[in-house]
Design a protein around this motif. Structure first.
Motif, PDB file in Angstrom:
ATOM      1  N   GLY A 404      -2.007  16.139  -3.675  1.00  0.00           N
ATOM      2  CA  GLY A 404      -2.269  14.936  -4.443  1.00  0.00           C
ATOM      3  C   GLY A 404      -1.584  13.734  -3.829  1.00  0.00           C
ATOM      4  N   ASP A 405      -2.239  12.566  -3.901  1.00  0.00           N
ATOM      5  CA  ASP A 405      -1.597  11.344  -3.433  1.00  0.00           C
ATOM      6  C   ASP A 405      -0.714  10.789  -4.547  1.00  0.00           C
ATOM      7  N   ALA A 406      -0.149   9.616  -4.329  1.00  0.00           N
ATOM      8  CA  ALA A 406       0.815   9.074  -5.292  1.00  0.00           C
ATOM      9  C   ALA A 406       0.197   8.905  -6.679  1.00  0.00           C
ATOM     10  N   SER A 407      -1.043   8.435  -6.739  1.00  0.00           N
ATOM     11  CA  SER A 407      -1.691   8.260  -8.045  1.00  0.00           C
ATOM     12  C   SER A 407      -1.979   9.600  -8.706  1.00  0.00           C
ATOM     13  N   ASP A 408      -2.358  10.604  -7.909  1.00  0.00           N
ATOM     14  CA  ASP A 408      -2.571  11.945  -8.460  1.00  0.00           C
ATOM     15  C   ASP A 408      -1.283  12.481  -9.084  1.00  0.00           C
ATOM     16  N   LEU A 409      -0.168  12.276  -8.383  1.00  0.00           N
ATOM     17  CA  LEU A 409       1.118  12.752  -8.898  1.00  0.00           C
ATOM     18  C   LEU A 409       1.503  12.016 -10.180  1.00  0.00           C
ATOM     19  N   MET A 410       1.277  10.706 -10.188  1.00  0.00           N
ATOM     20  CA  MET A 410       1.591   9.930 -11.392  1.00  0.00           C
ATOM     21  C   MET A 410       0.720  10.381 -12.569  1.00  0.00           C
ATOM     22  N   ASP A 411      -0.540  10.657 -12.312  1.00  0.00           N
ATOM     23  CA  ASP A 411      -1.431  11.113 -13.383  1.00  0.00           C
ATOM     24  C   ASP A 411      -0.955  12.450 -13.949  1.00  0.00           C
ATOM     25  N   TRP A 412      -0.483  13.329 -13.080  1.00  0.00           N
ATOM     26  CA  TRP A 412       0.034  14.629 -13.536  1.00  0.00           C
ATOM     27  C   TRP A 412       1.251  14.423 -14.446  1.00  0.00           C
ATOM     28  N   LEU A 413       2.141  13.522 -14.065  1.00  0.00           N
ATOM     29  CA  LEU A 413       3.315  13.243 -14.887  1.00  0.00           C
ATOM     30  C   LEU A 413       2.924  12.608 -16.214  1.00  0.00           C
ATOM     31  N   ARG A 414       2.014  11.646 -16.176  1.00  0.00           N
ATOM     32  CA  ARG A 414       1.590  10.956 -17.407  1.00  0.00           C
ATOM     33  C   ARG A 414       0.979  11.928 -18.415  1.00  0.00           C
ATOM     34  N   ALA A 415       0.340  12.975 -17.921  1.00  0.00           N
ATOM     35  CA  ALA A 415      -0.355  13.904 -18.801  1.00  0.00           C
ATOM     36  C   ALA A 415       0.595  14.852 -19.537  1.00  0.00           C
ATOM     37  N   LEU A 416       1.859  14.912 -19.128  1.00  0.00           N
ATOM     38  CA  LEU A 416       2.809  15.804 -19.786  1.00  0.00           C
ATOM     39  C   LEU A 416       3.015  15.364 -21.233  1.00  0.00           C
ATOM     40  N   ASP A 417       3.227  16.335 -22.116  1.00  0.00           N
ATOM     41  CA  ASP A 417       3.268  16.019 -23.548  1.00  0.00           C
ATOM     42  C   ASP A 417       4.650  15.610 -24.041  1.00  0.00           C
ATOM     43  N   GLN A 418       5.601  15.420 -23.140  1.00  0.00           N
ATOM     44  CA  GLN A 418       6.891  14.876 -23.547  1.00  0.00           C
ATOM     45  C   GLN A 418       7.538  14.155 -22.368  1.00  0.00           C
ATOM     46  N   GLU A 419       8.344  13.177 -22.705  1.00  0.00           N
ATOM     47  CA  GLU A 419       9.090  12.479 -21.651  1.00  0.00           C
ATOM     48  C   GLU A 419      10.288  13.332 -21.259  1.00  0.00           C
ATOM     49  N   PRO A 420      10.429  13.642 -19.971  1.00  0.00           N
ATOM     50  CA  PRO A 420      11.567  14.462 -19.553  1.00  0.00           C
ATOM     51  C   PRO A 420      12.871  13.671 -19.549  1.00  0.00           C
ATOM     52  N   GLU A 421      13.952  14.386 -19.676  1.00  0.00           N
ATOM     53  CA  GLU A 421      15.267  13.772 -19.551  1.00  0.00           C
ATOM     54  C   GLU A 421      15.450  13.212 -18.147  1.00  0.00           C
ATOM     55  N   THR A 422      15.023  13.991 -17.144  1.00  0.00           N
ATOM     56  CA  THR A 422      15.132  13.580 -15.743  1.00  0.00           C
ATOM     57  C   THR A 422      13.988  14.181 -14.946  1.00  0.00           C
ATOM     58  N   VAL A 423      13.447  13.381 -14.030  1.00  0.00           N
ATOM     59  CA  VAL A 423      12.508  13.893 -13.032  1.00  0.00           C
ATOM     60  C   VAL A 423      13.251  13.939 -11.702  1.00  0.00           C
ATOM     61  N   PHE A 424      13.330  15.131 -11.126  1.00  0.00           N
ATOM     62  CA  PHE A 424      13.939  15.293  -9.808  1.00  0.00           C
ATOM     63  C   PHE A 424      12.821  15.254  -8.771  1.00  0.00           C
ATOM     64  N   VAL A 425      12.855  14.269  -7.899  1.00  0.00           N
ATOM     65  CA  VAL A 425      11.789  14.065  -6.920  1.00  0.00           C
ATOM     66  C   VAL A 425      12.176  14.767  -5.620  1.00  0.00           C
ATOM     67  N   THR A 426      11.375  15.756  -5.237  1.00  0.00           N
ATOM     68  CA  THR A 426      11.681  16.591  -4.088  1.00  0.00           C
ATOM     69  C   THR A 426      10.467  16.702  -3.175  1.00  0.00           C
ATOM     70  N   HIS A 427      10.564  17.579  -2.167  1.00  0.00           N
ATOM     71  CA  HIS A 427       9.453  17.939  -1.293  1.00  0.00           C
ATOM     72  C   HIS A 427       8.760  16.698  -0.720  1.00  0.00           C
ATOM     73  N   GLY A 428       9.559  15.805  -0.167  1.00  0.00           N
ATOM     74  CA  GLY A 428       9.037  14.619   0.498  1.00  0.00           C
ATOM     75  C   GLY A 428      10.064  14.133   1.496  1.00  0.00           C
ATOM     76  N   GLU A 429       9.621  13.484   2.547  1.00  0.00           N
ATOM     77  CA  GLU A 429      10.576  12.859   3.450  1.00  0.00           C
ATOM     78  C   GLU A 429      11.372  11.824   2.648  1.00  0.00           C
TER      79      GLU A 429
END
Length: 466
Positions: A404-429
């Motif tokens: 997924g590109d950046a918008s695909d990733l954002m859409d996946w996050l937006r679809a979650l049914d709760q706001e997380p305490e923290t998002v740990f961003v990994t697997h990227g340069e």
């Protein structure tokens, strides 16, 4: 019973796009989420050989998101070190993992022998990181799970796998224990995979570990799919050249074949022989052909990615070597996708110096790889100890990426049914991960951080409402 502490340690894919490993510690229990090999730059590859941060025998379970090498390739090394617990994965991941790991074991042994014969190892008797016996000891540890079912992993730990739409069997995994939860995205596909069923939306979690491979870019949305690739193939064939497509054995080769089938059916490219020169890719192709797994899209038939006028399956090394004696126009699809190893190397060594030929790169080329050097316009590349002049036409086609590109990733996050305490961003340069974390903060107003390699964080339970 007193509540156990829960921590997460980032042992891979932190500050880099490879080597996914996350250690979930629940009191005295240790669960490893993904067990990937580091690939690409030497500083990361050397970590494969470092002593594992904890005793592998102390790990109770391994939980897998999918079967790419940078997520499963370290498993036999863990087993060699004493790990003997269950490896939880979807059936598709188990099937592909078996193929990937057997290939990796053979490659490890071959590389050690080449180092011994060539004398370029600092060790008098170089040994592989693991061997085929370690792989065969690993495979019986796999335990298959179904998508969208809660799986009791024992001792209060519950896992749930949701389709990630990346490769066969790929999933996002949600783990819940001790009043807290953590969701691992795994590698996320785009909204629509060309062959497989689309990704699903998992339940949200208190903490989210999200990949960021393409976190700073958007995939092109061309009016005509793969137009540049089709044009490049046509002009190469017209000038009497050959086309070589370095492609990952898992999913990428199958996706390339599907588009070649479509292009020939639509008469956008000439009908020429198409060679799949990768034993591993051919075994994976058999898994994709297995409709009993139930992973193909409803509108996709096996013929849609195998129905070529002339499909040559180069299963043996003799079949592969025989291609060196052919100069008639053809398309050769061979692994690896970043041109780091495999049979594609002898094709590149033969074809790169000739201007009639074309190399088509079909996706992300990690920093430090031969594929990145070719993509960046290197005048020559080193293959098996020799520098090869690059005169062939080089074409990049990033439409093939099933990340997924950046918008695909954002859409996946937006679809979650709760706001997380923290998002740990990994697997990227590193710069990419930081860019994506910034976008999460700016657009969602969520707490997003880029963890350091080796960093430990506490996963605190949710506080009861008043």
């Amino acid at each position: 019973m007193a509540q156990r502490s829960v921590t997460l340690t980032f042992l891979g894919a932190a500050g880099t796009v490879t080597g996914s490993k996350y250690l979930l510690t629940i009191g005295d229990r240790r669960v490893l989420v993904d067990a990937g090999m580091f690939q690409g730059e030497k500083q990361w590859r050397l970590r494969n050989w470092a002593e594992f941060p904890v005793d592998p025998a102390s790990i109770s379970d391994v939980v897998l998101t999918h079967a790419h090498t940078d997520h499963v390739g370290y498993l036999p090394a863990l087993v060699r070190g004493g790990f003997a617990g269950p490896v939880w994965a979807t059936e598709g991941t188990r099937r592909i993992g078996e193929i990937v790991l057997r290939d990796a074991g053979k490659l490890q042994e071959e590389q050690a022998e080449e180092a011994r014969r060539g004398g370029w190892s600092k060790h008098e008797h170089p040994k592989p990181l693991f061997d085929v016996q370690d792989v065969e000891a690993t495979l019986p540890l796999f335990r298959s799970v179904d998508f969208e079912e809660d799986v009791d992993l024992g001792d209060g730990l519950v896992g749930r796998w949701t389709r990630a739409g990346h490769i066969l069997g790929s999933a996002s995994v949600r783990l819940e224990v001790e009043g807290t939860s953590v969701l691992f995205s795994g590698d996320l596909g785009r909204h629509d995979h060309p062959i497989l069923k689309a990704r699903g939306t998992p339940r949200g979690a208190r903490y989210v570990v999200c990949e960021s491979t393409y976190g700073d870019r958007e995939h092109p949305e061309p009016q005509v799919a793969h137009a540049e690739m089709a044009d490049a193939i046509t002009r190469t064939i017209q000038r009497g050249g050959l086309v070589v497509i370095p492609a990952f054995a898992v999913d990428r080769t199958q996706g390339v074949l599907k588009d070649l089938v479509t292009m020939m059916r639509e008469r956008r490219i000439p009908e020429v022989p198409v060679v799949v020169d990768s034993p591993m890719a051919l075994k994976v192709l058999d898994a994709y052909r297995d409709e009993s797994l139930g992973e193909l899209r409803e509108d996709v038939d096996v013929e849609d990615f195998t129905g070529l006028p002339e499909l040559i399956e180069a299963a043996s090394s003799a079949d592969s070597r025989a291609l060196n004696r052919r100069f008639d126009p053809m398309i050769i699809v061979a692994s690896s996708g970043m041109a780091e190893g495999g049979r594609v190397l002898h094709h590149l060594a033969r074809l790169l110096p000739d201007r009639r030929n074309t190399v088509i790169l079909t996706g992300f080329q990690a920093s430090g790889t031969r594929g990145r050097a070719i993509e960046d316009g290197a005048g020559s590349v080193k293959i098996n100890g020799h520098y090869i002049k690059v005169r062939a036409e080089i074409v990049q086609d990033h439409e093939f990426s099933v990340h997924g590109d950046a918008s695909d990733l954002m859409d996946w996050l937006r679809a979650l049914d709760q706001e997380p305490e923290t998002v740990f961003v990994t697997h990227g340069e590193l710069d990419v991960a930081r860019t994506f974390a910034g976008r999460i903060g700016a657009e969602l107003d969520w707490n997003a951080v880029v963890p350091r390699h080796g960093e430990v964080v506490s996963l605190l339970p949710a506080q009861p409402e008043d």
